[in-house]
Scaffold this motif. Sequence first.
Motif, mmCIF file in Angstrom:
data_model
loop_
_atom_site.group_PDB
_atom_site.id
_atom_site.type_symbol
_atom_site.label_atom_id
_atom_site.label_comp_id
_atom_site.label_asym_id
_atom_site.label_seq_id
_atom_site.Cartn_x
_atom_site.Cartn_y
_atom_site.Cartn_z
ATOM 1 N N LEU A 144 1.049 12.373 2.272
ATOM 2 C CA LEU A 144 1.031 12.085 3.592
ATOM 3 C C LEU A 144 0.893 10.487 3.874
ATOM 4 N N SER A 145 1.307 9.956 2.796
ATOM 5 C CA SER A 145 0.820 8.495 2.994
ATOM 6 C C SER A 145 2.174 7.568 3.410
ATOM 7 N N GLN A 146 3.088 7.460 2.555
ATOM 8 C CA GLN A 146 3.979 6.326 2.980
ATOM 9 C C GLN A 146 5.032 7.094 4.061
ATOM 10 N N GLY A 147 5.549 6.370 5.109
ATOM 11 C CA GLY A 147 6.100 7.196 6.191
ATOM 12 C C GLY A 147 7.711 7.304 6.002
ATOM 13 N N PHE A 148 8.067 8.516 5.512
ATOM 14 C CA PHE A 148 9.330 8.814 5.583
ATOM 15 C C PHE A 148 9.424 10.460 5.393
ATOM 16 N N TYR A 189 5.692 8.606 13.785
ATOM 17 C CA TYR A 189 5.026 9.798 13.141
ATOM 18 C C TYR A 189 4.010 9.796 12.264
ATOM 19 N N PHE A 190 2.873 9.088 12.900
ATOM 20 C CA PHE A 190 1.688 8.890 12.192
ATOM 21 C C PHE A 190 0.506 9.274 13.100
ATOM 22 N N THR A 191 -0.581 9.702 12.675
ATOM 23 C CA THR A 191 -1.695 9.983 13.479
ATOM 24 C C THR A 191 -2.781 9.227 12.500
ATOM 25 N N ILE A 201 -8.392 6.839 8.456
ATOM 26 C CA ILE A 201 -7.332 6.843 7.631
ATOM 27 C C ILE A 201 -6.048 7.086 8.481
ATOM 28 N N ARG A 202 -4.832 6.935 7.937
ATOM 29 C CA ARG A 202 -3.464 7.327 8.619
ATOM 30 C C ARG A 202 -2.668 8.511 7.726
ATOM 31 N N PHE A 203 -2.331 9.376 8.575
ATOM 32 C CA PHE A 203 -1.379 10.401 7.802
ATOM 33 C C PHE A 203 -0.249 10.262 8.544
ATOM 34 N N HIS A 249 3.559 1.912 18.024
ATOM 35 C CA HIS A 249 2.798 1.190 17.013
ATOM 36 C C HIS A 249 2.530 1.871 15.838
ATOM 37 N N ASN A 250 2.948 1.224 14.590
ATOM 38 C CA ASN A 250 2.497 1.910 13.495
ATOM 39 C C ASN A 250 1.042 0.923 12.792
ATOM 40 N N PRO A 251 0.164 1.439 12.584
ATOM 41 C CA PRO A 251 -0.071 3.050 12.051
ATOM 42 C C PRO A 251 -0.868 3.851 13.300
ATOM 43 N N VAL A 309 10.911 -0.079 15.844
ATOM 44 C CA VAL A 309 11.820 0.836 15.097
ATOM 45 C C VAL A 309 11.565 2.519 15.431
ATOM 46 N N TYR A 310 10.355 2.563 16.156
ATOM 47 C CA TYR A 310 10.042 4.006 16.558
ATOM 48 C C TYR A 310 10.374 4.118 18.160
ATOM 49 N N GLU A 311 11.268 3.699 18.606
ATOM 50 C CA GLU A 311 11.694 3.484 20.088
ATOM 51 C C GLU A 311 12.027 4.815 20.461
ATOM 52 N N PHE A 331 -1.715 -4.240 11.724
ATOM 53 C CA PHE A 331 -0.304 -4.852 11.666
ATOM 54 C C PHE A 331 0.488 -3.780 10.576
ATOM 55 N N TYR A 332 1.899 -4.069 10.548
ATOM 56 C CA TYR A 332 2.728 -3.613 9.532
ATOM 57 C C TYR A 332 2.769 -4.568 8.392
ATOM 58 N N ASP A 333 2.714 -4.103 7.383
ATOM 59 C CA ASP A 333 2.356 -5.211 6.033
ATOM 60 C C ASP A 333 3.101 -6.321 5.861
ATOM 61 N N ILE A 393 0.753 -1.331 -0.020
ATOM 62 C CA ILE A 393 -0.016 0.043 0.114
ATOM 63 C C ILE A 393 0.942 1.259 0.008
ATOM 64 N N PHE A 394 2.086 1.246 0.485
ATOM 65 C CA PHE A 394 2.837 2.350 0.640
ATOM 66 C C PHE A 394 3.372 2.769 -0.726
ATOM 67 N N ALA A 395 3.757 1.720 -1.676
ATOM 68 C CA ALA A 395 4.270 2.084 -3.118
ATOM 69 C C ALA A 395 3.074 2.412 -3.584
ATOM 70 N N GLY A 442 16.546 4.254 10.499
ATOM 71 C CA GLY A 442 16.031 5.014 9.508
ATOM 72 C C GLY A 442 15.083 5.942 10.008
ATOM 73 N N LYS A 443 14.389 5.625 11.108
ATOM 74 C CA LYS A 443 13.263 6.714 11.784
ATOM 75 C C LYS A 443 14.064 7.637 12.624
ATOM 76 N N THR A 444 15.165 7.055 13.284
ATOM 77 C CA THR A 444 15.708 7.817 14.282
ATOM 78 C C THR A 444 16.595 8.981 13.632
HETATM 79 N N1 GLN Z 1 6.990 2.283 7.286
HETATM 80 C C1 GLN Z 1 6.660 2.876 6.271
HETATM 81 C C2 GLN Z 1 5.041 3.363 6.748
HETATM 82 O O1 GLN Z 1 4.683 2.767 7.276
HETATM 83 C C3 GLN Z 1 6.723 2.584 4.768
HETATM 84 C C4 GLN Z 1 7.817 1.389 4.643
HETATM 85 C C5 GLN Z 1 7.592 0.926 3.246
HETATM 86 O O2 GLN Z 1 7.384 1.630 2.287
HETATM 87 N N2 GLN Z 1 7.851 -0.307 2.906
HETATM 88 O O3 GLN Z 1 4.609 3.942 5.756
#
Ligand code: GLN
Length: 384
Positions: free
Chosen positions: A31-35, A316-318, A362-364, A169-171, A200-202, A120-122, A15-17, A231-233
Amino acid sequence: MKTPNFSILNFKESIFATMTKMAQKNAAINLSQGFPDFDGPPWLMDLVTEAMKSGHNQYAPTHGIVELRKTLAQTYKKIYGLEFDPMDEITITNGATEAIFCTIMALVNPADEVIVLEPFYDSYVATLNLARAKIIPVTLYRKEFRWRIEELTQAFSDKTKLIILNNPHNPTGKVFTREELETIIHLAEQYDAYILSDEVYEFLTFDGVAHLPIATLMKAIERTVTISSAGKTFGVTGWKIGWILACGAISHHIRMIHQFNTFSVCTPMQWGVNQALQRLDEYLPTFRRLYQEKRDFFCQGLIEASYLPIIPKGTYFTVAPIGQLTQLHDVGHCMELIERKKVAAIPPSVFYLKSQEGQEYIRFCFAKKAETLEKALQNLKSRL
Ligand code: GLN
Ligand code: PMP
């Protein structure tokens, strides 16, 4: 042609791609993929350039460069009091994604039951499908994103091999309480299950909430695989330097997979992260403040745009319920947002196997420059 591995026949693009591509196609604010849409600190880039110029350009040892493993051992001891032997209990991976893959492949046999908290994270579910595990979803129910204890308890059985936890926890942005973590440990001990804890978001926790690694509690360290990533830190998701902390016996199994998966991980990046971790003390307060400001600014703006965001304690999601705004489900609402308001968000229903709750919010991602967030909020508030 003969069929490929049948485990992948139901796989779809992540879904991120998908959402990032749609954002690009529709010229929408992503504001979709987390970066982050901004770079990590400039000194960080210099560290990697320096490492390259110093000749750190050939294969690293398969478990990771010893210097980074030693620095991680010191870091986790200092921050959490956790003791890991850098030689036998710490392994560097190609991001947390590879760490998750290797852990599941090392521990799970076909038909083993694995408990996954949803949303869950995909990559958990995709990798579990590759391992041919039997996935047992347990729902975290809105708004607190708490499990129902009967559901969690009933999910465990003698066949449970592993439970996967993601904290923070993501999301949802939830940070699990000590009591919740202890509940997981009690059940994992009772049924002799491993725990994979994706942390990863410790370092991204807010309002003074401290991250509590599950491995620090009771005797969890004996059965827990703790996974994190730079990556996140450090705001560099493209660097893909992750790590696995686990007792020697478990680490050994995981390393067997890692050596034939990627063998080793980008050498100069490992040197860069090694140096960066030594600056964690001075770096973290500013980093946390920056993201907390972004969270507060963005969530306030969402409220003004008639969303009712659940204020995250971490990540970094809401997430924001949509029922008061539209008759549409999450996917439909995200499509409408991208096309009409030029803002891309994530529809979370893909992060569930059992509950329909993902359709209702939805997640931003708010890891974005102030101007990006401002523009996105303007669009969300508009009547386009
Ligand atoms: N972890 C990121 C997110 O939740 C995306 C990582 C990815 O694109 N595989 O958006
Ligand atoms: N776990 C979670 C919960 C994530 O959100 C992500 C994505 N950013 C990952 C793992 C993957 O991390 P990495 O980019 O280090 O592979």
